[in-house]
Motif scaffolding. Structure first.
Motif, PDB file in Angstrom:
ATOM      1  N   ASN A  24       0.770  -1.774   0.055  1.00  0.00           N
ATOM      2  CA  ASN A  24       0.380  -0.282  -0.065  1.00  0.00           C
ATOM      3  C   ASN A  24       1.157   1.055  -0.021  1.00  0.00           C
ATOM      4  O   ASN A  24       0.303   2.039  -1.011  1.00  0.00           O
ATOM      5  CB  ASN A  24      -0.680   0.069   1.422  1.00  0.00           C
ATOM      6  CG  ASN A  24      -1.673  -1.372   1.349  1.00  0.00           C
ATOM      7  OD1 ASN A  24      -2.427  -1.341  -0.030  1.00  0.00           O
ATOM      8  ND2 ASN A  24      -1.925  -2.149   1.948  1.00  0.00           N
ATOM      9  N   ALA A  25       1.633   1.605   0.825  1.00  0.00           N
ATOM     10  CA  ALA A  25       2.887   2.252   0.303  1.00  0.00           C
ATOM     11  C   ALA A  25       3.479   2.911  -0.763  1.00  0.00           C
ATOM     12  O   ALA A  25       3.862   3.898  -0.312  1.00  0.00           O
ATOM     13  CB  ALA A  25       4.218   2.322   1.449  1.00  0.00           C
ATOM     14  N   HIS A  26       3.625   1.509  -1.440  1.00  0.00           N
ATOM     15  CA  HIS A  26       4.033   1.890  -2.801  1.00  0.00           C
ATOM     16  C   HIS A  26       3.275   2.736  -3.270  1.00  0.00           C
ATOM     17  O   HIS A  26       4.304   3.521  -4.391  1.00  0.00           O
ATOM     18  CB  HIS A  26       4.373   0.300  -3.384  1.00  0.00           C
ATOM     19  CG  HIS A  26       4.494   0.094  -4.644  1.00  0.00           C
ATOM     20  ND1 HIS A  26       5.661   0.405  -4.542  1.00  0.00           N
ATOM     21  CD2 HIS A  26       3.612   0.131  -5.766  1.00  0.00           C
ATOM     22  CE1 HIS A  26       5.735   0.408  -6.161  1.00  0.00           C
ATOM     23  NE2 HIS A  26       4.870  -0.012  -6.716  1.00  0.00           N
ATOM     24  N   TYR A  27       1.953   3.228  -3.251  1.00  0.00           N
ATOM     25  CA  TYR A  27       1.365   4.143  -4.481  1.00  0.00           C
ATOM     26  C   TYR A  27       1.030   5.614  -3.082  1.00  0.00           C
ATOM     27  O   TYR A  27       0.404   6.452  -3.938  1.00  0.00           O
ATOM     28  CB  TYR A  27       0.242   3.183  -4.137  1.00  0.00           C
ATOM     29  CG  TYR A  27      -0.020   2.404  -4.830  1.00  0.00           C
ATOM     30  CD1 TYR A  27      -0.030   2.018  -6.817  1.00  0.00           C
ATOM     31  CD2 TYR A  27       0.069   0.529  -4.600  1.00  0.00           C
ATOM     32  CE1 TYR A  27       0.290   1.366  -7.237  1.00  0.00           C
ATOM     33  CE2 TYR A  27      -0.179  -0.275  -5.716  1.00  0.00           C
ATOM     34  CZ  TYR A  27      -0.021  -0.444  -7.275  1.00  0.00           C
ATOM     35  OH  TYR A  27       0.338  -0.958  -7.299  1.00  0.00           O
ATOM     36  N   HIS A  28       1.500   5.596  -2.058  1.00  0.00           N
ATOM     37  CA  HIS A  28       1.583   6.757  -1.662  1.00  0.00           C
ATOM     38  C   HIS A  28       1.964   8.030  -2.157  1.00  0.00           C
ATOM     39  O   HIS A  28       1.934   8.596  -2.649  1.00  0.00           O
ATOM     40  CB  HIS A  28       2.425   6.648   0.050  1.00  0.00           C
ATOM     41  CG  HIS A  28       1.589   5.690   1.289  1.00  0.00           C
ATOM     42  ND1 HIS A  28       2.162   5.972   1.868  1.00  0.00           N
ATOM     43  CD2 HIS A  28       0.443   5.115   0.919  1.00  0.00           C
ATOM     44  CE1 HIS A  28       1.262   4.647   2.765  1.00  0.00           C
ATOM     45  NE2 HIS A  28       0.105   4.516   2.008  1.00  0.00           N
ATOM     46  N   ARG A  29       3.166   8.558  -2.965  1.00  0.00           N
ATOM     47  CA  ARG A  29       4.144   8.973  -3.757  1.00  0.00           C
ATOM     48  C   ARG A  29       2.881   9.178  -5.069  1.00  0.00           C
ATOM     49  O   ARG A  29       2.004  10.065  -5.417  1.00  0.00           O
ATOM     50  CB  ARG A  29       5.319   8.891  -4.430  1.00  0.00           C
ATOM     51  CG  ARG A  29       5.887   8.998  -3.264  1.00  0.00           C
ATOM     52  CD  ARG A  29       7.149   8.920  -3.798  1.00  0.00           C
ATOM     53  NE  ARG A  29       7.431   7.819  -4.139  1.00  0.00           N
ATOM     54  CZ  ARG A  29       8.776   6.827  -4.977  1.00  0.00           C
ATOM     55  NH1 ARG A  29       9.875   8.240  -4.467  1.00  0.00           N
ATOM     56  NH2 ARG A  29       9.403   5.848  -5.115  1.00  0.00           N
ATOM     57  N   TRP A  30       1.716   7.689  -5.629  1.00  0.00           N
ATOM     58  CA  TRP A  30       1.212   8.107  -6.992  1.00  0.00           C
ATOM     59  C   TRP A  30      -0.194   8.561  -6.376  1.00  0.00           C
ATOM     60  O   TRP A  30      -0.460   9.755  -6.665  1.00  0.00           O
ATOM     61  CB  TRP A  30       0.533   6.986  -6.807  1.00  0.00           C
ATOM     62  CG  TRP A  30       0.186   7.205  -8.612  1.00  0.00           C
ATOM     63  CD1 TRP A  30      -0.079   6.911  -9.397  1.00  0.00           C
ATOM     64  CD2 TRP A  30      -1.788   6.738  -8.347  1.00  0.00           C
ATOM     65  NE1 TRP A  30      -1.438   6.930 -10.761  1.00  0.00           N
ATOM     66  CE2 TRP A  30      -1.954   6.395  -9.358  1.00  0.00           C
ATOM     67  CE3 TRP A  30      -2.250   6.682  -7.018  1.00  0.00           C
ATOM     68  CZ2 TRP A  30      -3.545   6.799  -9.542  1.00  0.00           C
ATOM     69  CZ3 TRP A  30      -4.045   6.863  -7.244  1.00  0.00           C
ATOM     70  CH2 TRP A  30      -4.544   6.140  -8.255  1.00  0.00           C
ATOM     71  N   ILE A  31      -0.386   8.558  -5.504  1.00  0.00           N
ATOM     72  CA  ILE A  31      -2.034   9.330  -4.500  1.00  0.00           C
ATOM     73  C   ILE A  31      -1.886  10.614  -4.911  1.00  0.00           C
ATOM     74  O   ILE A  31      -1.876  11.735  -4.574  1.00  0.00           O
ATOM     75  CB  ILE A  31      -2.338   8.125  -2.686  1.00  0.00           C
ATOM     76  CG1 ILE A  31      -2.827   7.335  -2.906  1.00  0.00           C
ATOM     77  CG2 ILE A  31      -3.149   9.633  -2.459  1.00  0.00           C
ATOM     78  CD1 ILE A  31      -2.791   6.051  -2.123  1.00  0.00           C
ATOM     79  N   LEU A  32       0.005  11.035  -3.232  1.00  0.00           N
ATOM     80  CA  LEU A  32      -0.139  12.176  -4.000  1.00  0.00           C
ATOM     81  C   LEU A  32       0.265  13.358  -4.894  1.00  0.00           C
ATOM     82  O   LEU A  32      -0.233  14.034  -5.059  1.00  0.00           O
ATOM     83  CB  LEU A  32       1.808  12.761  -2.623  1.00  0.00           C
ATOM     84  CG  LEU A  32       1.840  11.817  -1.481  1.00  0.00           C
ATOM     85  CD1 LEU A  32       2.682  12.590  -0.887  1.00  0.00           C
ATOM     86  CD2 LEU A  32       0.423  13.001  -0.396  1.00  0.00           C
ATOM     87  N   ARG A  33       0.483  13.001  -6.125  1.00  0.00           N
ATOM     88  CA  ARG A  33       0.095  13.165  -7.065  1.00  0.00           C
ATOM     89  C   ARG A  33      -0.532  13.896  -7.889  1.00  0.00           C
ATOM     90  O   ARG A  33      -1.009  14.389  -8.805  1.00  0.00           O
ATOM     91  CB  ARG A  33       1.376  13.070  -8.308  1.00  0.00           C
ATOM     92  CG  ARG A  33       2.772  12.371  -8.178  1.00  0.00           C
ATOM     93  CD  ARG A  33       3.380  11.813  -9.176  1.00  0.00           C
ATOM     94  NE  ARG A  33       3.031  10.274  -9.796  1.00  0.00           N
ATOM     95  CZ  ARG A  33       3.823   9.548  -9.374  1.00  0.00           C
ATOM     96  NH1 ARG A  33       4.862   9.605  -8.118  1.00  0.00           N
ATOM     97  NH2 ARG A  33       3.450   8.401  -9.213  1.00  0.00           N
ATOM     98  N   GLN A  34      -1.969  12.951  -7.706  1.00  0.00           N
ATOM     99  CA  GLN A  34      -3.310  13.383  -8.120  1.00  0.00           C
ATOM    100  C   GLN A  34      -4.357  13.688  -7.269  1.00  0.00           C
ATOM    101  O   GLN A  34      -5.423  14.692  -7.236  1.00  0.00           O
ATOM    102  CB  GLN A  34      -4.016  12.118  -7.951  1.00  0.00           C
ATOM    103  CG  GLN A  34      -3.562  10.696  -8.018  1.00  0.00           C
ATOM    104  CD  GLN A  34      -2.898  10.706  -9.223  1.00  0.00           C
ATOM    105  OE1 GLN A  34      -4.061  11.108  -9.994  1.00  0.00           O
ATOM    106  NE2 GLN A  34      -1.643  10.214  -9.681  1.00  0.00           N
TER     107      GLN A  34
END
Length: 218
Positions: A24-34
Motif C-alpha cells: 500500500n505504501a508503494h502507492y502513496h507517492r502516486w496518491i500525492l500526485r493526484q
C-alpha cells in the motif's frame, strides 16, 4: 509428494514472509500526485498506522484518520508528532465517518472490508464540491487480464521484498500488522458499480493485486 508447483508456491510464500514490504505504501507517492499542492481538510479512511495521514498533513490544514482497529490506531497516534495537524478516531465505516465536507478523501486497502455501494456513496457525500477522492483497493482476480497481472507481479513482489530488505529477513512493517481479509469483488464489478455512483470516475488495474480509483466531485 505434492506437485512441484505447490512446493514452489509454498517456498515463494515463505520467501515473501521473510522479506515483507508494504504494497500500500508503494502507492502513496502516486496518491500525492493526484492531489492539489495545498488543501484544507483531508479524510483518510482505513488510516492504519497513519503513514498516509502524515504525508497528507504536509499539504493539508487538518487531517482526520479513521480506522476500526483500536490497536493500530493507538500505534498511529504514537508515531505521529504532536505538532502534526492529524487526529485519529476509532470508528466503523461508513456509518462512523466524520461528516465533512472534506477537500480530499483517501481510502487505501480498506474498501473491500466494507459494503461497497454504501461505503462509496458515503465517501461521495462527505467530499466537498471540487474535492478529490482517491482509492487504492484490492480486487478478486477473475479475468485472464487479472491472472496475467498476478503472474507478472509475483516475481516482482519477491524481488522488491529482497531489495527493500537488502537481502535480510525482517519483521513485518507496523503498517502490515492490522487485520486483513481477502477481496471479494472482481475488478469488473467494482468498475461498473463505481462508475454508477461516481460518474466519470477513473479506474485502473495495477500491479501487486491493487486497483486505483480517482474522482473529482463537480
Amino acid at each position: 509428494m505434492p506437485p512441484l508447483p505447490h512446493r514452489a508456491l509454498r517456498a515463494l510464500d515463505r520467501f515473501n514472509a521473510a522479506h515483507p514490504w508494504d504494497h500500500n505504501a508503494h502507492y502513496h507517492r502516486w496518491i500525492l500526485r493526484q492531489l492539489p499542492r495545498r488543501f484544507g481538510s483531508a479524510l483518510d479512511v482505513g488510516s492504519g498506522s497513519g503513514d498516509l495521514a502524515r504525508l497528507l498533513a504536509a499539504r493539508a490544514e487538518q487531517v482526520a484518520g479513521v480506522d476500526a482497529d483500536p490497536a493500530i490506531t493507538a500505534r498511529a497516534r504514537a508515531l505521529t508528532p504532536g505538532t502534526a495537524p492529524v487526529t485519529y478516531e476509532v470508528a466503523e465505516a461508513p456509518a462512523g465517518l466524520p461528516a465533512g465536507p472534506h477537500d480530499v478523501i483517501t481510502c487505501v486497502a480498506a474498501l473491500h472490508h466494507l459494503p461497497f455501494t454504501e461505503a462509496l456513496t458515503a465517501l461521495r457525500g462527505r467530499l466537498a464540491p471540487g474535492g478529490t477522492l482517491v482509492v487504492v483497493g484490492l480486487y478478486r482476480p477473475r479475468t485472464v487480464t487479472d491472472h496475467l497481472l498476478g503472474a507478472v507481479a509475483a516475481p516482482l513482489n519477491a524481488a522488491t521484498g529482497w531489495l527493500k530488505n537488502r537481502g535480510r529477513t525482517a519483521p513485518r512493517p507496523t503498517s502490515m500488522t492490522a487485520p486483513t481479509r481477502p477481496a471479494g469483488m472482481p475488478f469488473t464489478d467494482i468498475a461498473r458499480e463505481a462508475r454508477t455512483i461516481l460518474p466519470g470516475a477513473r479506474l485502473r488495474r495495477r500491479l501487486f493485486w491493487r486497483y486505483t480509483l480517482t474522482w473529482r466531485r463537480p
